[in-house]
Design an enzyme around this catalytic site. Structure first.
Site, short mmCIF file in Angstrom:
data_model
loop_
_atom_site.label_atom_id
_atom_site.label_comp_id
_atom_site.label_asym_id
_atom_site.label_seq_id
_atom_site.Cartn_x
_atom_site.Cartn_y
_atom_site.Cartn_z
N GLU A 1 18.01 0.47 16.02
CA GLU A 1 17.54 1.77 16.51
C GLU A 1 16.96 1.63 17.92
O GLU A 1 16.47 0.55 18.27
CB GLU A 1 16.48 2.34 15.54
CG GLU A 1 15.20 1.53 15.44
CD GLU A 1 14.25 2.09 14.38
OE1 GLU A 1 14.68 2.37 13.24
OE2 GLU A 1 13.06 2.24 14.72
N ARG B 1 7.77 -9.04 -4.31
CA ARG B 1 7.76 -10.51 -4.33
C ARG B 1 6.81 -11.01 -5.42
O ARG B 1 7.11 -11.90 -6.16
CB ARG B 1 7.31 -11.02 -2.95
CG ARG B 1 7.95 -12.29 -2.56
CD ARG B 1 7.72 -12.59 -1.13
NE ARG B 1 6.58 -11.86 -0.58
CZ ARG B 1 6.16 -11.98 0.64
NH1 ARG B 1 6.77 -12.79 1.46
NH2 ARG B 1 5.12 -11.31 1.11
N HIS C 1 12.59 7.61 12.96
CA HIS C 1 11.44 6.71 12.77
C HIS C 1 10.11 7.47 12.99
O HIS C 1 9.33 7.13 13.88
CB HIS C 1 11.54 5.50 13.71
CG HIS C 1 10.75 4.32 13.21
ND1 HIS C 1 11.15 3.02 13.40
CD2 HIS C 1 9.57 4.25 12.54
CE1 HIS C 1 10.25 2.19 12.87
NE2 HIS C 1 9.28 2.92 12.34
N ILE C 2 9.91 8.47 12.13
CA ILE C 2 8.72 9.33 12.31
C ILE C 2 7.84 9.38 11.06
O ILE C 2 7.03 10.29 10.91
CB ILE C 2 9.12 10.77 12.71
CG1 ILE C 2 10.11 11.38 11.70
CG2 ILE C 2 9.68 10.82 14.12
CD1 ILE C 2 10.33 12.88 11.87
N ARG D 1 0.81 -1.22 0.00
CA ARG D 1 0.00 0.00 0.00
C ARG D 1 0.84 1.27 0.00
O ARG D 1 0.56 2.22 -0.73
CB ARG D 1 -0.93 0.01 1.23
CG ARG D 1 -2.08 -0.95 1.12
CD ARG D 1 -2.78 -1.08 2.45
NE ARG D 1 -2.01 -2.01 3.29
CZ ARG D 1 -2.52 -3.09 3.89
NH1 ARG D 1 -3.79 -3.34 3.78
NH2 ARG D 1 -1.74 -3.88 4.59
N ILE E 1 12.26 3.87 4.46
CA ILE E 1 11.23 4.19 5.45
C ILE E 1 10.57 2.90 5.97
O ILE E 1 9.50 2.96 6.56
CB ILE E 1 10.14 5.13 4.89
CG1 ILE E 1 9.53 4.56 3.59
CG2 ILE E 1 10.66 6.53 4.69
CD1 ILE E 1 8.23 5.22 3.19
N ALA E 2 11.22 1.77 5.72
CA ALA E 2 10.57 0.48 6.03
C ALA E 2 10.95 0.00 7.43
O ALA E 2 10.21 0.24 8.40
CB ALA E 2 10.92 -0.54 4.97
N ARG E 3 12.07 -0.65 7.53
CA ARG E 3 12.57 -1.14 8.81
C ARG E 3 14.09 -1.17 8.76
O ARG E 3 14.68 -1.45 7.71
CB ARG E 3 12.10 -2.58 9.09
CG ARG E 3 10.70 -2.69 9.67
CD ARG E 3 10.65 -2.22 11.13
NE ARG E 3 9.33 -2.33 11.71
CZ ARG E 3 8.35 -1.42 11.63
NH1 ARG E 3 8.55 -0.29 10.98
NH2 ARG E 3 7.19 -1.62 12.21
C1 GLV Z 1 5.96 2.15 11.68
O1 GLV Z 1 7.09 1.89 11.45
C2 GLV Z 1 4.90 1.21 11.51
O2 GLV Z 1 5.17 0.03 11.24
O3 GLV Z 1 3.74 1.60 11.65
#
Ligand code: GLV
Length: 356
Positions: free
Chosen positions: A294, A204, A312-313, A182, A263-265
């Protein structure tokens, strides 16, 4: 009593025995809110449950988390609260764990399913806000916004010059998206429709033709994605398969003028390899909102200038954080059989544990 734990919470929880009545009077079930959250959301939970919360937001060590979960049938968690086999084994009364996050790599979902514990997350409500942020980070990296701001704040701006902080364009460039769920799709729409970008993606599985058309996105192999992208944005979920999906070998395939945004992990990108590639200008710049280990950040990332770092915002707009908190509460309330959706939590991850 554990530090900070209220006498009311301990009593109401029925201690470790999970009692549901006291002298014939039904007792509310107890839940644990593991991190500080909007007080009105905690109040919503108190309408249905005895709640032990954590307004001081101290991060509980795992042993303390296990202890505080005793007697609780549900937990309101965030992405940094581990719910794994050890936590579950020590708390067989637990029935639902509800993350205020779309990511859920803090849950061992298989272990939860095996014990009949429902897991939920907060998809959809954060998609557009997170995509906005990913785009902002990508633009900040490409146009060297942090780097130039630091230069200005250090008092080094004494005159304009023709190639002062020249970066790379976003409009008309090739946007590469790794992970086309998404949020990836929302970034693609911004790039294609707002900035006239050519959008390529790797995932994937390939998306339906209708979604590809709507996002104006073309599917490519991972290697082609890395080679062709002017701006690579990573939006993959974290798992053992995606660990270090971007390391030295992948970075070596990218254009020297390219940017990378994560912006994932943390852990999807090998941060040490990225810091080296940035220092050696093997890629131009990066924007990172997530980090391996982190809140600790790899020290080399703190010293390279061509990286924009945020804590992580990506989902942190007031409206979205409120929507996430309320959705996590909706899930917990419904999972434990209350509210208008009783028995039908809005976003279950392992719906097979819900009994008909
Ligand atoms: C933030 O990193 C989330 O997974 O919502």
């Amino acid at each position: 009593m554990a530090p900070g734990r209220s006498a009311q919470g301990e009593d109401a929880a029925g201690g470790r025995c999970g009692r549901t009545e006291c002298a014939g009077v039904p007792m509310k079930q107890s839940v644990l809110v593991t991190r500080a959250v909007f007080p009105d959301v905690v109040e919503r939970l108190r309408e249905h449950f005895e709640v032990e919360d954590n307004p001081s937001d101290r991060i509980w060590p795992k042993a303390e988390l296990i202890e505080r979960l005793h007697g609780k049938v549900g937990a309101f968690t965030t992405g940094s609260v581990p719910i794994d086999a050890e936590v579950l084994a020590a708390n067989p009364q637990l029935r639902a764990v509800c993350n205020m996050a779309v990511g859920y790599n803090n849950f061992d979902v298989a272990a939860c399913t095996a014990r009949g514990v429902l897991c939920t997350n907060t998809p959809d409500v954060l998609t557009e806000t997170t995509a906005d942020f990913g785009f902002a980070l990508m633009m900040a990296a490409a146009r060297r916004i942090s780097e130039s701001e630091h230069f200005l704040r250090r008092g080094e701006w004494t005159q304009w010059f023709y190639d002062m902080f020249v970066g790379s364009d976003i409009h008309g460039a090739t946007l590469g998206i790794l992970g086309m769920g998404r949020i990836g799709q929302a970034i693609a729409r911004r790039g294609a429709h707002g900035f006239g970008m050519r959008v390529i993606y790797h995932n994937r599985s390939r998306l339906d033709a209708a979604i590809e058309a709507e996002c104006k996105a073309s599917y490519v192999g991972k290697e082609q994605l890395l080679r062709d992208a002017d701006h690579l944005v990573i939006v993959l979920p974290y798992s053992s398969e995606s660990h270090h999906a971007i390391g030295a070998a992948e970075l070596a395939l990218m254009k020297p003028s390219a940017t990378l945004t994560n912006i994932a992990r943390g852990g999807i990108v090998d941060d040490a390899a990225l810091a080296k590639a940035l220092a050696e200008r093997r890629i131009a710049a990066a924007g990172l909102d997530v980090f391996e280990g982190e809140p600790t950040v790899h020290p080399d990332l703190l010293t390279v200038p061509n990286v924009v770092l945020t804590p992580h915002i990506a989902s942190a707009s007031v409206a979205t954080r409120r929507a996430m908190a309320n959705l996590a509460a909706d899930n917990l309330i419904a999972a434990l059989g209350f509210g208008p959706n009783a028995g039908k939590p809005p976003s279950p991850l392992n719906p097979e544990v819900l009994r008909p």
